[in-house]
Design a protein around this motif. Structure first.
Motif, PDB file in Angstrom:
ATOM      1  N   GLU A 104       0.837  -1.206   0.000  1.00  0.00           N
ATOM      2  CA  GLU A 104       0.000   0.000   0.000  1.00  0.00           C
ATOM      3  C   GLU A 104       0.870   1.253   0.000  1.00  0.00           C
ATOM      4  O   GLU A 104       0.587   2.214  -0.709  1.00  0.00           O
ATOM      5  N   VAL A 105       1.947   1.248   0.796  1.00  0.00           N
ATOM      6  CA  VAL A 105       2.881   2.379   0.807  1.00  0.00           C
ATOM      7  C   VAL A 105       3.521   2.540  -0.571  1.00  0.00           C
ATOM      8  O   VAL A 105       3.672   3.668  -1.073  1.00  0.00           O
ATOM      9  N   ASP A 106       3.873   1.426  -1.207  1.00  0.00           N
ATOM     10  CA  ASP A 106       4.462   1.491  -2.551  1.00  0.00           C
ATOM     11  C   ASP A 106       3.493   2.099  -3.558  1.00  0.00           C
ATOM     12  O   ASP A 106       3.890   2.886  -4.421  1.00  0.00           O
ATOM     13  N   ILE A 107       2.225   1.745  -3.451  1.00  0.00           N
ATOM     14  CA  ILE A 107       1.205   2.306  -4.339  1.00  0.00           C
ATOM     15  C   ILE A 107       1.105   3.815  -4.137  1.00  0.00           C
ATOM     16  O   ILE A 107       1.040   4.591  -5.099  1.00  0.00           O
ATOM     17  N   ILE A 108       1.097   4.240  -2.890  1.00  0.00           N
ATOM     18  CA  ILE A 108       1.025   5.675  -2.583  1.00  0.00           C
ATOM     19  C   ILE A 108       2.262   6.392  -3.126  1.00  0.00           C
ATOM     20  O   ILE A 108       2.161   7.432  -3.783  1.00  0.00           O
ATOM     21  N   ASP A 109       3.442   5.812  -2.871  1.00  0.00           N
ATOM     22  CA  ASP A 109       4.688   6.425  -3.353  1.00  0.00           C
ATOM     23  C   ASP A 109       4.719   6.509  -4.875  1.00  0.00           C
ATOM     24  O   ASP A 109       5.175   7.501  -5.438  1.00  0.00           O
ATOM     25  N   HIS A 110       4.232   5.472  -5.527  1.00  0.00           N
ATOM     26  CA  HIS A 110       4.188   5.487  -6.991  1.00  0.00           C
ATOM     27  C   HIS A 110       3.284   6.622  -7.485  1.00  0.00           C
ATOM     28  O   HIS A 110       3.609   7.321  -8.444  1.00  0.00           O
ATOM     29  N   GLY A 111       2.153   6.796  -6.843  1.00  0.00           N
ATOM     30  CA  GLY A 111       1.250   7.887  -7.203  1.00  0.00           C
ATOM     31  C   GLY A 111       1.862   9.259  -6.954  1.00  0.00           C
ATOM     32  O   GLY A 111       1.573  10.221  -7.680  1.00  0.00           O
ATOM     33  N   PHE A 112       2.722   9.342  -5.953  1.00  0.00           N
ATOM     34  CA  PHE A 112       3.374  10.615  -5.632  1.00  0.00           C
ATOM     35  C   PHE A 112       4.562  10.924  -6.544  1.00  0.00           C
ATOM     36  O   PHE A 112       4.969  12.074  -6.647  1.00  0.00           O
ATOM     37  N   SER A 113       5.125   9.913  -7.189  1.00  0.00           N
ATOM     38  CA  SER A 113       6.377  10.120  -7.926  1.00  0.00           C
ATOM     39  C   SER A 113       6.250  11.186  -9.013  1.00  0.00           C
ATOM     40  O   SER A 113       7.130  12.030  -9.162  1.00  0.00           O
ATOM     41  N   GLU A 114       5.159  11.181  -9.784  1.00  0.00           N
ATOM     42  CA  GLU A 114       4.971  12.194 -10.817  1.00  0.00           C
ATOM     43  C   GLU A 114       4.851  13.583 -10.187  1.00  0.00           C
ATOM     44  O   GLU A 114       5.429  14.551 -10.688  1.00  0.00           O
ATOM     45  N   LEU A 115       4.120  13.675  -9.097  1.00  0.00           N
ATOM     46  CA  LEU A 115       3.937  14.969  -8.439  1.00  0.00           C
ATOM     47  C   LEU A 115       5.246  15.495  -7.857  1.00  0.00           C
ATOM     48  O   LEU A 115       5.512  16.695  -7.902  1.00  0.00           O
ATOM     49  N   ILE A 116       6.064  14.599  -7.331  1.00  0.00           N
ATOM     50  CA  ILE A 116       7.366  15.011  -6.807  1.00  0.00           C
ATOM     51  C   ILE A 116       8.221  15.561  -7.944  1.00  0.00           C
ATOM     52  O   ILE A 116       8.897  16.596  -7.787  1.00  0.00           O
ATOM     53  N   ASP A 117       8.190  14.894  -9.100  1.00  0.00           N
ATOM     54  CA  ASP A 117       8.938  15.393 -10.263  1.00  0.00           C
ATOM     55  C   ASP A 117       8.460  16.784 -10.666  1.00  0.00           C
ATOM     56  O   ASP A 117       9.266  17.680 -10.920  1.00  0.00           O
ATOM     57  N   LYS A 118       7.154  16.962 -10.721  1.00  0.00           N
ATOM     58  CA  LYS A 118       6.586  18.259 -11.118  1.00  0.00           C
ATOM     59  C   LYS A 118       6.942  19.351 -10.097  1.00  0.00           C
ATOM     60  O   LYS A 118       7.311  20.459 -10.477  1.00  0.00           O
TER      61      LYS A 118
END
Length: 189
Positions: A104-118
């Motif tokens: 579940e944490v990995d899913i959340i982190d994956h969803g955040f990865s694009e936003l962190i890049d932006k």
């Protein structure tokens, strides 16, 4: 809100060290403490409407079923007593719960990865000519001030609006604070 879910999951995962220690010490209360941890974890995550809660409930049900006579065929054959079989089943259940929570944490982190890049791009563009304002501690006031500065710049206006529309305030502040903590700690080295 995903940031809150991530932090609550991590908080629950950190408690597993103590529970595992109980197993290693042959503490007879290990199965009960594990059951309590499962119940508490469900209770903390249920308001966030995470699907992993149903997985935890299923695992909890297997642990309770052990008291009603359920025996995992893989465990009961190699165990000499019901008590040891229950301890082994409990350890297996806790391992499965831990894996489900990490996923579940990995899913959340994956969803955040694009936003962190932006957000990283936004910070880099905005503070390319002007140095990032320093602060002894990254507070929410500081994070909010930096967010306002990002929105005041014509070069960053469209990406600012995209991020603002894509992510809620809580998650945006969480991600921005993480990035700013990282940036400022590298500046101080």
């Amino acid at each position: 809100m995903r940031s809150i879910a991530k932090e609550k999951i991590i908080q629950q995962l950190l408690q597993l060290t103590n529970i595992t220690d109980q197993y290693m010490l042959l503490d007879p209360s290990y199965p009960q403490k594990s059951l309590t941890w499962l119940v508490e974890t469900e209770k903390h995550l249920e308001p966030l409407r995470l699907p992993v809660v149903s997985r935890l409930a299923t695992l909890r049900g297997m642990l309770v079923a052990c008291d009603d006579g359920y025996q995992d065929p893989n465990i009961s054959q190699s165990s000499r007593s019901k008590r040891k079989a229950k301890r082994a089943l409990t350890a297996q259940i806790i391992s499965q719960a831990e894996q489900a929570l990490r996923e579940e944490v990995d899913i959340i982190d994956h969803g955040f990865s694009e936003l962190i890049d932006k957000l990283s791009q936004l910070l880099a563009i905005r503070f390319a000519q002007q140095e990032l304002p320093t602060t002894p501690q990254v507070t929410m006031g500081y994070v909010d001030n930096i967010w306002r500065l990002l929105g005041d710049n014509q070069e960053t206006k469209s990406m600012y609006r995209y991020i603002e529309a894509r992510v809620g305030e809580t998650d945006r502040r969480y991600l921005l604070q993480t990035l700013l903590d990282n940036m400022l700690s590298h500046n101080n080295e």
